[in-house]
Scaffold this active site. Structure first.
Site, PDB file in Angstrom:
ATOM      1  N   GLU A  76      -5.840   7.925  -0.489  1.00 37.48           N
ATOM      2  CA  GLU A  76      -4.702   8.007   0.416  1.00 37.48           C
ATOM      3  C   GLU A  76      -3.667   8.963  -0.191  1.00 37.48           C
ATOM      4  OE1 GLU A  76      -2.397   4.296   0.902  1.00 37.48           O
ATOM      5  OE2 GLU A  76      -2.652   4.568   3.051  1.00 37.48           O
ATOM      6  N   LYS A  89      10.705  -9.770   0.162  1.00 35.34           N
ATOM      7  CA  LYS A  89      11.102  -8.809  -0.870  1.00 35.34           C
ATOM      8  C   LYS A  89      10.833  -7.431  -0.286  1.00 35.34           C
ATOM      9  CE  LYS A  89      10.170  -6.354  -3.914  1.00 35.34           C
ATOM     10  NZ  LYS A  89      10.531  -4.918  -3.914  1.00 35.34           N
ATOM     11  N   CYS A 130       0.205   3.798   6.988  1.00 33.99           N
ATOM     12  CA  CYS A 130      -1.057   3.210   6.511  1.00 33.99           C
ATOM     13  C   CYS A 130      -2.211   3.641   7.387  1.00 33.99           C
ATOM     14  CB  CYS A 130      -0.961   1.695   6.433  1.00 33.99           C
ATOM     15  SG  CYS A 130       0.008   0.941   7.731  1.00 33.99           S
ATOM     16  N   GLU A 140      -2.689  -5.835   3.526  1.00 31.71           N
ATOM     17  CA  GLU A 140      -2.864  -4.624   4.342  1.00 31.71           C
ATOM     18  C   GLU A 140      -2.603  -3.455   3.411  1.00 31.71           C
ATOM     19  OE1 GLU A 140      -2.361  -1.514   5.765  1.00 31.71           O
ATOM     20  OE2 GLU A 140      -0.635  -2.101   6.990  1.00 31.71           O
TER      21      GLU A 140
HETATM   22  P1  NAI Z   1       3.675  -0.239  -3.756  1.00 32.91           P
HETATM   23  O1  NAI Z   1       2.494  -0.795  -3.094  1.00 32.91           O
HETATM   24  O2  NAI Z   1       3.752  -0.371  -5.248  1.00 32.91           O
HETATM   25  O3  NAI Z   1       5.020  -0.898  -3.134  1.00 32.91           O
HETATM   26  C1  NAI Z   1       5.048  -1.709  -1.995  1.00 32.91           C
HETATM   27  C2  NAI Z   1       5.842  -2.978  -2.254  1.00 32.91           C
HETATM   28  O4  NAI Z   1       5.255  -3.712  -3.324  1.00 32.91           O
HETATM   29  C3  NAI Z   1       7.304  -2.765  -2.658  1.00 32.91           C
HETATM   30  O5  NAI Z   1       8.105  -3.763  -2.064  1.00 32.91           O
HETATM   31  C4  NAI Z   1       7.268  -2.977  -4.165  1.00 32.91           C
HETATM   32  O6  NAI Z   1       8.510  -3.399  -4.684  1.00 32.91           O
HETATM   33  C5  NAI Z   1       6.243  -4.074  -4.276  1.00 32.91           C
HETATM   34  N1  NAI Z   1       5.605  -4.192  -5.599  1.00 32.91           N
HETATM   35  C6  NAI Z   1       5.289  -3.193  -6.467  1.00 32.91           C
HETATM   36  N2  NAI Z   1       4.700  -3.695  -7.580  1.00 32.91           N
HETATM   37  C7  NAI Z   1       4.651  -5.039  -7.421  1.00 32.91           C
HETATM   38  C8  NAI Z   1       4.146  -6.116  -8.211  1.00 32.91           C
HETATM   39  N3  NAI Z   1       3.578  -5.905  -9.398  1.00 32.91           N
HETATM   40  N4  NAI Z   1       4.235  -7.378  -7.726  1.00 32.91           N
HETATM   41  C9  NAI Z   1       4.790  -7.607  -6.518  1.00 32.91           C
HETATM   42  N5  NAI Z   1       5.286  -6.634  -5.733  1.00 32.91           N
HETATM   43  C10 NAI Z   1       5.223  -5.361  -6.167  1.00 32.91           C
HETATM   44  O7  NAI Z   1       3.755   1.283  -3.311  1.00 32.91           O
HETATM   45  P2  NAI Z   1       4.522   2.549  -3.958  1.00 32.91           P
HETATM   46  O8  NAI Z   1       4.356   2.535  -5.441  1.00 32.91           O
HETATM   47  O9  NAI Z   1       5.890   2.586  -3.434  1.00 32.91           O
HETATM   48  O10 NAI Z   1       3.693   3.765  -3.336  1.00 32.91           O
HETATM   49  C11 NAI Z   1       2.542   4.284  -3.978  1.00 32.91           C
HETATM   50  C12 NAI Z   1       1.419   4.533  -2.994  1.00 32.91           C
HETATM   51  O11 NAI Z   1       1.094   3.321  -2.324  1.00 32.91           O
HETATM   52  C13 NAI Z   1       1.706   5.499  -1.865  1.00 32.91           C
HETATM   53  O12 NAI Z   1       1.500   6.797  -2.236  1.00 32.91           O
HETATM   54  C14 NAI Z   1       0.727   5.071  -0.812  1.00 32.91           C
HETATM   55  O13 NAI Z   1      -0.520   5.680  -1.033  1.00 32.91           O
HETATM   56  C15 NAI Z   1       0.611   3.588  -1.026  1.00 32.91           C
HETATM   57  N6  NAI Z   1       1.404   2.839  -0.043  1.00 32.91           N
HETATM   58  C16 NAI Z   1       0.774   2.462   1.090  1.00 32.91           C
HETATM   59  C17 NAI Z   1       1.465   1.806   2.077  1.00 32.91           C
HETATM   60  C18 NAI Z   1       0.774   1.440   3.324  1.00 32.91           C
HETATM   61  O14 NAI Z   1       1.403   1.029   4.282  1.00 32.91           O
HETATM   62  N7  NAI Z   1      -0.523   1.556   3.355  1.00 32.91           N
HETATM   63  C19 NAI Z   1       2.902   1.508   1.958  1.00 32.91           C
HETATM   64  C20 NAI Z   1       3.474   1.934   0.695  1.00 32.91           C
HETATM   65  C21 NAI Z   1       2.733   2.581  -0.239  1.00 32.91           C
END
Ligand code: NAI
Ligand code: MG
Length: 491
Positions: A393, A185, A294, A260
């Site tokens: 972050e 996904k 990250c 991660e």
């Molecule tokens: P997110 O962690 O919500 O999204 C990442 C993935 O998780 C996407 O594919 C999303 O569709 C999926 N997802 C979201 N809610 C879910 C749920 N309840 N169940 C299953 N899958 C779900 O990140 P978002 O909201 O796009 O970004 C917010 C913050 O997250 C950023 O500001 C950053 O700080 C952090 N982030 C960190 C990452 C990293 O590599 N460390 C990558 C992306 C975001």
């Protein structure tokens, strides 16, 4: 955030998702529009899947694992097909890099660097597939005991939007090498290259149903996937809050997970360091991908005696940084969406209001489209280590500095957040290098270097809120498999 479909219907190319080797739409027909972060213009759309689509994809992966040839074929044969996938990524590298840049807003050369790493992941895991050995265990007289590494079965991979191609590759590479089948996904903000990779996997003779890619929102498609009872293992990269939600969903079925979850990674600069070598690396570690990494080096800890000197060198470089459209290939691109841009802006505003000194600001290129999600790089001076900007972050081009008096204080500051993903240590003192490498709590420690990306061969993952489990390197093969112990009684 993917943009909800407008009343007029989706614009641009209408992508389909991949289930059981076929291109299909969502059962509901709902779509998510794709806006380019550089200008905000919609140029494509893809399916907004729900639980029913996810169920189809999981059943396809289940069938491919339980009945298909993938898990039974010799490991070297799986390896060959991963190697073939690596060659296909190379062949279509320009196209993939351009699509990735347009979808995420990252500068063109970063798109190309991501393709280079992606090629390496499939090559690395292609070569590793037939080199995973079990053990023989000294046991009772009259017995032979041994271990096998077995695939989990169906792996769910929930992928973020910051490095879609690379993160997909590290998940797919390790999981496929071990004989798992997958449902991926990708993020609603960046799904296009994952859809293309599903097609290339088929071209590499990876059988239908082994790699399924379902697109949609996290709270719909993502949640349905994480909690699906026919999924055997879940791997996720993204925010800690979403990691918690995914772990709860997987816990409902008592499934294992790899998490991660990002970081607040420190770089520690001692007065004896080669500052000329350090400065550009310190800048790049937070500017690469607009800070949406990250492993971004978002905190720089500087020994007091060189604080002013390092701070002014950094300020000089920050003032010269320019954000602009991906195809202009400047220092950084736009952030992924308006929500992330305003989140970064709000965190910065709170820090400024609290009196954190601003040492330098970069700029947004003249003529950058108004609709783009740009944020000019920003360098804060000495920051309160307890402040939100020092603890959370930011995921943007924002660097905070912290002076320290001695090694003990440096370690305290470095370990003074709930995260522990990566750390950099800059010193010429060999004994100190070794002491700090042990004391700093991080999954990866770089000495006189900082690897913000790539590192295909290097195990990667966090402590505490940065997550658990390890990706990359040979260790990922352990996460993507389970030990089976087999005991033979003689005669
Ligand atoms: P997110 O962690 O919500 O999204 C990442 C993935 O998780 C996407 O594919 C999303 O569709 C999926 N997802 C979201 N809610 C879910 C749920 N309840 N169940 C299953 N899958 C779900 O990140 P978002 O909201 O796009 O970004 C917010 C913050 O997250 C950023 O500001 C950053 O700080 C952090 N982030 C960190 C990452 C990293 O590599 N460390 C990558 C992306 C975001
Ligand atoms: Mg996008």
């Amino acid at each position: 955030m993917g943009v909800p479909q407008s009343a007029a219907g989706p614009a641009g190319e209408a992508f389909l998702q991949w289930i059981d080797g076929r291109q299909v739409d969502a059962v509901s027909g709902a779509r998510i529009e794709v806006a380019c972060p550089s200008n905000g213009h919609v140029f494509a759309s893809f399916p907004a899947s729900g639980a029913e689509d996810v169920d189809r994809a999981v059943r396809s992966a289940r069938h491919a694992f339980d009945e298909g040839p993938w898990g039974r074929m010799p490991a070297y044969e799986r390896g060959r097909r991963l190697t073939a996938l690596s060659r296909l990524v190379e062949l279509h590298g320009d196209e993939l890099a351009a699509l990735e840049s347009r979808d995420t807003g990252k500068p063109a050369r970063q798109g190309r660097a991501d393709v280079t790493a992606t090629i390496r992941y499939y090559e690395f895991y292609g070569g590793a597939a037939d080199k995973v050995h079990g053990d023989t265990i000294p046991f009772l007289d009259g017995y032979t005991a041994l271990t096998l590494r077995e695939p989990h079965g169906v792996v769910a991979g929930i992928i973020p939007w910051n490095y879609p191609l690379q993160i997909l590759a590290r998940v797919l590479g390790a999981a496929l090498a071990m004989g798992n089948t997958l449902v991926i996904k990708p993020a609603e903000d960046a799904s296009l290259t994952a859809l293309r990779m599903a097609e290339l996997a088929l071209e590499a003779d990876i059988p239908p149903g082994v790699v399924n890619v379902v697109t949609g929102y996290g709270r719909e498609a993502g949640a349905a996937l994480a909690g699906h009872p026919l999924v055997d293992y879940v791997t996720f990269t993204g925010s800690p809050a979403t990691g918690t939600a995914i772990q709860k969903a997987a816990a409902g079925n008592n499934r294992g997970v790899t998490m991660e979850l990002g970081g607040k990674s420190p770089q520690i600069v001692f007065a004896d360091a080669d500052l000329e070598a350090a400065i550009p690396v310190l800048v790049n570690a937070i500017i690469q991908n607009g800070g949406q990494t990250c492993s971004a080096g978002s905190r720089v800890l500087i020994e007091r005696s060189v604080f002013d000197c390092v701070a002014s060198e950094l300020a000089e470089r920050f003032s010269a940084l320019v954000a602009g459209p991906h195809d202009a290939d400047l220092d950084l691109g736009a952030l992924i969406n308006e929500r992330q841009r305003s989140r970064v802006a709000a965190m910065v505003a709170a820090a400024e209001e609290a009196g954190t000194p601003v040492l330098a600001r970069g700029s947004i290129a003249k003529g950058a489209p108004d609709g783009g999600y740009y944020f000019a790089p920003l360098l804060f001076g000495a920051t309160d280590p307890r402040a939100e900007i020092a603890q959370e972050e930011v995921f943007g081009p924002v660097l905070t500095l912290f002076p320290f008096e001695d090694e003990a204080e440096a370690v305290r500051l470095a370990n003074g957040t709930d995260y522990g993903l990566v750390a950099g240590i800059w010193t010429r003192d060999g004994a100190r290098q070794h002491r700090l490498a042990k004391r700093v709590r991080a999954g990866q420690v770089f000495v006189n270097a900082y690897g913000a990306g790539g590192g295909v061969e290097l195990p990667f993952g966090g402590f505490r809120r940065s997550g658990h489990g390890r990706e990359k390197g040979l260790e990922a093969l352990h996460d993507m498999s389970a030990t089976k112990t087999v005991v033979f009684r003689h005669g």
